[in-house]
Enzyme design. Structure first.
Site, PDB file in Angstrom:
ATOM      1  N   LYS A   1       7.797   1.223   0.962  1.00  0.00           N
ATOM      2  CA  LYS A   1       8.237   0.504  -0.420  1.00  0.00           C
ATOM      3  C   LYS A   1       9.636   1.217  -0.680  1.00  0.00           C
ATOM      4  O   LYS A   1      10.557   0.846  -0.861  1.00  0.00           O
ATOM      5  CB  LYS A   1       7.356   0.302  -1.357  1.00  0.00           C
ATOM      6  CG  LYS A   1       6.160  -0.566  -1.090  1.00  0.00           C
ATOM      7  CD  LYS A   1       5.179  -0.654  -2.296  1.00  0.00           C
ATOM      8  CE  LYS A   1       4.595   0.735  -2.743  1.00  0.00           C
ATOM      9  NZ  LYS A   1       3.825   1.444  -1.888  1.00  0.00           N
ATOM     10  N   SER A   2       9.530   2.605  -1.076  1.00  0.00           N
ATOM     11  CA  SER A   2      10.394   3.373  -1.457  1.00  0.00           C
ATOM     12  C   SER A   2      11.559   3.765  -0.467  1.00  0.00           C
ATOM     13  O   SER A   2      12.929   3.371  -0.820  1.00  0.00           O
ATOM     14  CB  SER A   2       9.798   4.909  -2.008  1.00  0.00           C
ATOM     15  OG  SER A   2       9.034   4.753  -3.100  1.00  0.00           O
TER      16      SER A   2
ATOM     17  N   SER B   1       1.404  -1.388  -7.351  1.00  0.00           N
ATOM     18  CA  SER B   1       1.087  -2.584  -8.200  1.00  0.00           C
ATOM     19  C   SER B   1       0.269  -3.594  -7.447  1.00  0.00           C
ATOM     20  O   SER B   1       0.279  -4.685  -7.186  1.00  0.00           O
ATOM     21  CB  SER B   1       2.542  -3.354  -8.523  1.00  0.00           C
ATOM     22  OG  SER B   1       3.204  -3.839  -7.408  1.00  0.00           O
TER      23      SER B   1
ATOM     24  N   LEU C   1       0.939  -1.139  -0.155  1.00  0.00           N
ATOM     25  CA  LEU C   1       0.132   0.175   0.033  1.00  0.00           C
ATOM     26  C   LEU C   1       0.857   1.342  -0.027  1.00  0.00           C
ATOM     27  O   LEU C   1       2.034   1.178   0.375  1.00  0.00           O
ATOM     28  CB  LEU C   1      -0.899  -0.197   1.263  1.00  0.00           C
ATOM     29  CG  LEU C   1      -1.943  -1.005   1.262  1.00  0.00           C
ATOM     30  CD1 LEU C   1      -2.776  -0.949   2.667  1.00  0.00           C
ATOM     31  CD2 LEU C   1      -2.839  -1.049   0.223  1.00  0.00           C
ATOM     32  N   SER C   2       0.219   2.186  -0.477  1.00  0.00           N
ATOM     33  CA  SER C   2       0.841   3.713  -0.052  1.00  0.00           C
ATOM     34  C   SER C   2       1.249   3.994   1.139  1.00  0.00           C
ATOM     35  O   SER C   2       0.326   3.870   2.083  1.00  0.00           O
ATOM     36  CB  SER C   2       0.118   4.612  -1.038  1.00  0.00           C
ATOM     37  OG  SER C   2       0.496   6.151  -0.778  1.00  0.00           O
TER      38      SER C   2
END
Length: 200
Positions: A41-42, A109, A36-37
């Site tokens: 992740k980044s 994604s 999820l946002s």
């Protein structure tokens, strides 16, 4: 078949992927961070990238927002646009793998089918799916870009986790619970996995 497609032919490189991997001193692969946002992740992709760089491993991060500033700036967030977004990223990532590099992708994604398509673009063992798992409540509490607030206010339609679905990976290579594990511990888990798989 279109006229354009009928006149396009694949040219094999004289320098092979194996040649490039031997030069680099490590294998190449896609490390695909999904979640999820706001799940991290980044942050995690860049932390792994830094660790690899410090170990003289050739790597590069493809970040969802950055890609949408250029290559995919013509795409929106409808399901068909999300699908094309991931297809393009898969193709670009495949080029990095062919070039002998480890490419780290950080994209929501949300659809399993699209992630599977990206997996099938490369050879077995060259796609490492990492599910950055985090409860939507925690992602919303973090809300580093203010996106959840906008989604709740109806300013962002089809927002994953709020008004659009996220399909969790069924059998990812790794699951990182970013609400429980530190970035440092998570990086160590990923680097250990890469070593176990003899990628680095």
């Amino acid at each position: 078949m279109s006229h354009k497609a009928a006149n396009i032919h694949w040219h094999d490189s004289v320098v092979t992927k194996h040649d490039r991997q031997q030069l680099r001193g490590h294998k190449s692969c896609i490390i695909w961070f999904t979640g999820l946002s706001g799940s991290g992740k980044s942050t995690l992709a860049n932390a792994v990238d830094r660790s690899l760089h410090q170990s003289s491993v050739q790597s590069y991060v493809l970040d969802g927002d950055n890609i949408r500033h250029g290559l995919n700036r013509d795409l929106g967030f409808k399901p068909e646009d999300r699908q094309e977004n991931i297809r393009r990223i898969g193709e670009v990532s495949k080029l990095f793998v062919d070039g002998g590099s480890i490419v780290l992708t950080a994209f929501v994604s949300p659809y399993r089918e699209d992630r599977q398509l990206a997996r099938e673009m490369v050879e077995q063992g060259e796609f490492i799916e990492i599910y950055v798992k985090c409860p939507v409540e925690e992602c919303e509490n973090r809300d580093p870009k203010g996106l959840y607030k906008k989604a709740r206010n109806g300013e962002i339609p089809e927002f994953t986790g709020i008004s659009a679905p996220y399909e969790e990976p069924v059998s990812p290579e790794l699951t990182i619970s970013s609400d429980l594990a530190s970035v440092e511990d998570s990086v160590e888990t990923i680097i250990t996995y890469l070593k176990e798989q003899q990628i680095i």
